[in-house]
Design an enzyme around this catalytic site. Structure first.
Site, PDB file in Angstrom:
ATOM      1  N   TRP A 117       0.808  -1.226   0.000  1.00 11.97           N
ATOM      2  CA  TRP A 117       0.000   0.000   0.000  1.00 11.97           C
ATOM      3  C   TRP A 117       0.837   1.270   0.000  1.00 11.97           C
ATOM      4  O   TRP A 117       0.301   2.354  -0.166  1.00 11.97           O
ATOM      5  CB  TRP A 117      -0.932   0.013   1.216  1.00 11.97           C
ATOM      6  CG  TRP A 117      -0.256  -0.379   2.503  1.00 11.97           C
ATOM      7  CD1 TRP A 117      -0.336  -1.598   3.119  1.00 11.97           C
ATOM      8  CD2 TRP A 117       0.619   0.412   3.319  1.00 11.97           C
ATOM      9  NE1 TRP A 117       0.434  -1.614   4.260  1.00 11.97           N
ATOM     10  CE2 TRP A 117       1.029  -0.384   4.404  1.00 11.97           C
ATOM     11  CE3 TRP A 117       1.093   1.723   3.234  1.00 11.97           C
ATOM     12  CZ2 TRP A 117       1.894   0.075   5.398  1.00 11.97           C
ATOM     13  CZ3 TRP A 117       1.966   2.186   4.222  1.00 11.97           C
ATOM     14  CH2 TRP A 117       2.357   1.361   5.284  1.00 11.97           C
ATOM     15  N   ASN A 118       2.151   1.172   0.242  1.00  9.59           N
ATOM     16  CA  ASN A 118       2.892   2.431   0.397  1.00  9.59           C
ATOM     17  C   ASN A 118       3.221   3.101  -0.940  1.00  9.59           C
ATOM     18  O   ASN A 118       3.325   4.321  -1.007  1.00  9.59           O
ATOM     19  CB  ASN A 118       4.138   2.249   1.276  1.00  9.59           C
ATOM     20  CG  ASN A 118       5.080   1.208   0.754  1.00  9.59           C
ATOM     21  OD1 ASN A 118       4.739   0.430  -0.127  1.00  9.59           O
ATOM     22  ND2 ASN A 118       6.278   1.165   1.303  1.00  9.59           N
ATOM     23  N   PRO A 175      -3.490  -6.074  -5.624  1.00  9.66           N
ATOM     24  CA  PRO A 175      -3.059  -4.877  -4.899  1.00  9.66           C
ATOM     25  C   PRO A 175      -3.439  -4.984  -3.427  1.00  9.66           C
ATOM     26  O   PRO A 175      -4.425  -5.653  -3.085  1.00  9.66           O
ATOM     27  CB  PRO A 175      -3.857  -3.756  -5.576  1.00  9.66           C
ATOM     28  CG  PRO A 175      -5.102  -4.418  -6.079  1.00  9.66           C
ATOM     29  CD  PRO A 175      -4.767  -5.877  -6.344  1.00  9.66           C
ATOM     30  N   GLU A 211      10.790  -8.376  -2.871  1.00  7.98           N
ATOM     31  CA  GLU A 211      11.308  -7.080  -2.391  1.00  7.98           C
ATOM     32  C   GLU A 211      10.703  -6.866  -1.012  1.00  7.98           C
ATOM     33  O   GLU A 211       9.537  -6.505  -0.889  1.00  7.98           O
ATOM     34  CB  GLU A 211      10.906  -5.956  -3.345  1.00  7.98           C
ATOM     35  CG  GLU A 211      11.443  -6.098  -4.755  1.00  7.98           C
ATOM     36  CD  GLU A 211      12.956  -5.956  -4.857  1.00  7.98           C
ATOM     37  OE1 GLU A 211      13.602  -5.619  -3.842  1.00  7.98           O
ATOM     38  OE2 GLU A 211      13.484  -6.202  -5.954  1.00  7.98           O
ATOM     39  N   CYS A 225      10.246   1.364   2.407  1.00 11.40           N
ATOM     40  CA  CYS A 225      11.243   0.349   2.739  1.00 11.40           C
ATOM     41  C   CYS A 225      12.657   0.909   2.607  1.00 11.40           C
ATOM     42  O   CYS A 225      13.590   0.346   3.166  1.00 11.40           O
ATOM     43  CB  CYS A 225      11.064  -0.866   1.856  1.00 11.40           C
ATOM     44  SG  CYS A 225      11.058  -0.430   0.138  1.00 11.40           S
ATOM     45  N   GLU A 282      14.516  -5.549  -9.413  1.00 10.40           N
ATOM     46  CA  GLU A 282      13.471  -4.927 -10.228  1.00 10.40           C
ATOM     47  C   GLU A 282      14.052  -3.697 -10.887  1.00 10.40           C
ATOM     48  O   GLU A 282      14.898  -3.021 -10.313  1.00 10.40           O
ATOM     49  CB  GLU A 282      12.291  -4.531  -9.354  1.00 10.40           C
ATOM     50  CG  GLU A 282      11.591  -5.739  -8.766  1.00 10.40           C
ATOM     51  CD  GLU A 282      10.250  -5.382  -8.137  1.00 10.40           C
ATOM     52  OE1 GLU A 282       9.292  -6.118  -8.378  1.00 10.40           O
ATOM     53  OE2 GLU A 282      10.181  -4.386  -7.412  1.00 10.40           O
TER      54      GLU A 282
END
Ligand code: NAP
Length: 491
Positions: free
Chosen positions: A165-166, A190, A264, A298, A471
């Site tokens: 969600w961030n 999502p 991730e 993160c 990524e």
């Protein structure tokens, strides 16, 4: 709904971007059962939408749709896939303001940050629209007499994506654009706090001409809709961004069908400021590294180590700058918005109480903010011991712990003493020290004298329990491809 949220909705010019059904096989689907879950504005708690909560069977049907679409999508010429991705990028830029406002409504981040995220998210689509045309790798010269040797990269098949969600837009496009460019088809889940951004992106993908079944967005509780994907042999790769805890579950559940994995996961970024660094720049950059996305990143600075001779001055300047940060609702474009949920606020409270218990000093903040239950004051703690929870666990919020160090060797050992290894920040003007420290830090990314390091052309990812794979960059596309070796003897 409060007037703020209502007017924001009125501000969304293209109302068809506000979707609340899942997008599967080119159709907008409610749950057959009629089940929904509620999405609300974290700034006000106001209701935003009831979103379809799909069943396990409906989620499995999305995999079937993606599998059925795979041969057609993989069989397109690279430039044909590229053209569709490029149109998706153009539409994201055209609808940038609406996408940013949808994100502020459901995620709470400041409007300027949301606009920045849409640009960042779109950049992945643009980058992979280009990379789609050149999935090339270096060949090898035959080592066998009379035989020709070739290496081919081929799309792995159906790919499952699970996003947090961030960064509700960028985490989806970073994965999806790479997978689609590689020729894979996608089922995406999502986070249930922020599904609206992903659904708006699905609406734009449809308008861009994405064929039915190629890009599917499945809403609902992860515990219901994700297990049919991890257990499916048709899903050949899984890419997840989120907590290390959930990453472990997905790693375990993917083992039966030996999927390719990109994980991730959490970070616990150290900031190391050496004497001789540009102190004002180090303060300004650390402020960004700590408080962007209201600390829910993160890559967020989680522990700040400052060399003793400049420690007091750094603490004073950093605390002053933190006090000056404006807290507010995302639509008012402050520096810091609300946190995502009550658990996030409880974590700030627990980390602060624990640090104070263990002897830290509160320099500013330290409480919930008067604006509402999910707002927390930007907080600075000094003299925080390494035994404090905040020096060992990800805080994911606007609390900055600072501590002093005496030598390079000592601070490297303290920075590396974690199960995480995503990013580390170093401030120094000594080139030899910068080289030594960058080498010694056991992190996937090292940022020197700056905070922003991300972007479509760089390989993003961590070491240890911060995850697997990369990524972005060409590597990010290759995560969704298999290498085939052909050895040919013409007989
Ligand atoms: P989370 O609880 O791990 O959730 C992330 C996603 O996983 C959501 O889509 C969630 O869906 C789903 N999920 C939850 N439980 C699941 C389960 N048992 N099986 C399958 N899927 C499940 O993490 P979060 O709270 O959203 O995000 C915060 C964490 O993510 C932090 O630790 C942060 O460091 C990490 N993060 C890492 C990166 C990175 O690039 N390394 C980027 C951003 C965030 P539901 O919402 O439906 O439960």
């Amino acid at each position: 709904m409060s007037e703020t949220a209502l007017s924001a909705r009125r501000d969304i010019t293209d109302k068809r971007l506000l979707r609340s059904f899942s997008y599967i096989d080119g159709k907008w689907c409610a749950a057959t059962s009629g089940a929904t879950f509620e999405v609300s504005d974290p700034a006000s708690g106001d209701f935003l939408a009831d979103v379809a909560s799909l069943s396990a069977e409906e989620s499995a049907a999305a995999v079937d749709a993606a599998q059925a679409a795979f041969a057609g999508w993989a069989g397109l010429l690279p430039q044909e896939r590229s053209a569709i991705l490029r149109r998706w990028f153009d539409l994201m830029i055209e609808h940038r303001e609406d996408l940013a406002r949808i994100m502020v409504l459901e995620q709470g981040k400041p409007l300027t940050e949301a606009r920045g995220e849409i640009d960042y998210a779109a950049a992945f689509v643009e980058y992979y629209a280009e990379e789609a045309k050149r999935p090339n790798i270096e060949g090898v010269t035959s080592h066998l007499p009379d035989a020709e040797v070739e290496l081919w990269l081929e799309p792995v098949g159906v790919v499952a994506l699970i996003t947090p969600w961030n960064f509700p837009a960028a985490m989806l496009t970073r994965k999806a654009a790479a997978a689609l460019a590689a020729g894979c088809t996608v089922v995406a889940h999502p986070a249930s706090e922020t599904p609206l951004s992903a659904l708006a992106l699905a609406e734009l993908a449809e308008r861009a001409g994405m064929p039915a079944g190629v890009f599917n967005v499945v809403t609902g509780r992860a515990s219901t809709v994700v297990p049919p994907w991890t257990s499916s042999a048709q899903v050949r790769a899984l890419s997840f961004t989120g907590s290390t805890e959930v990453g472990r579950i997905l790693y375990r559940d993917s083992a039966a069908s030996i999927k390719k994995l990109v994980l991730e996961l959490g970070g616990h970024a150290p900031v190391i400021v050496f004497k001789g660094a540009d102190l004002d720049a180090a303060v300004a950059e650390t402020l960004k590294a700590k408080f962007a996305t209201s600390g829910q990143d993160c890559l967020g600075a989680n522990r700040i180590y400052v060399e003793r001779p400049i420690y007091a001055e750094f603490c004073t300047k950093f605390t002053e700058a933190t006090r000056a940060l404006r807290v507010g609702r995302g639509m008012d474009d402050p520096d810091i918005g609300p946190l995502m949920n009550e658990n996030a606020v409880l974590k700030q409270e627990a980390h602060v109480a624990d640090a104070l218990d263990k002897g830290a000093t509160l320099a500013c903040g330290g409480k919930r903010h008067a604006l509402g239950p999910l707002f927390y004051q930007p907080t600075v703690l000094t003299d925080v011991p390494d035994t404090a929870l905040i020096m060992r666990e990800e805080t994911f919020g606007p609390v900055a712990p600072i501590t002093a160090f005496d030598s390079e060797e000592e601070v490297i050992a303290r920075a590396n003493a974690t199960e995480y290894g995503l990013v580390a920040y170093v401030h120094s003007l000594d080139p030899r020290r910068i080289y030594r420290v960058s080498r010694a830090l056991n992190f996937g990314m090292v940022a020197v004298n700056r905070t922003k390091v991300t972007g479509a052309p760089i390989p993003f990812g961590g070491t240890k329990q911060s995850g697997l794979g990369r990524e972005g960059a060409r590597l990010g596309m290759q995560e969704f491809m298999e290498l085939k070796y052909v050895c040919r003897d013409w007989g």
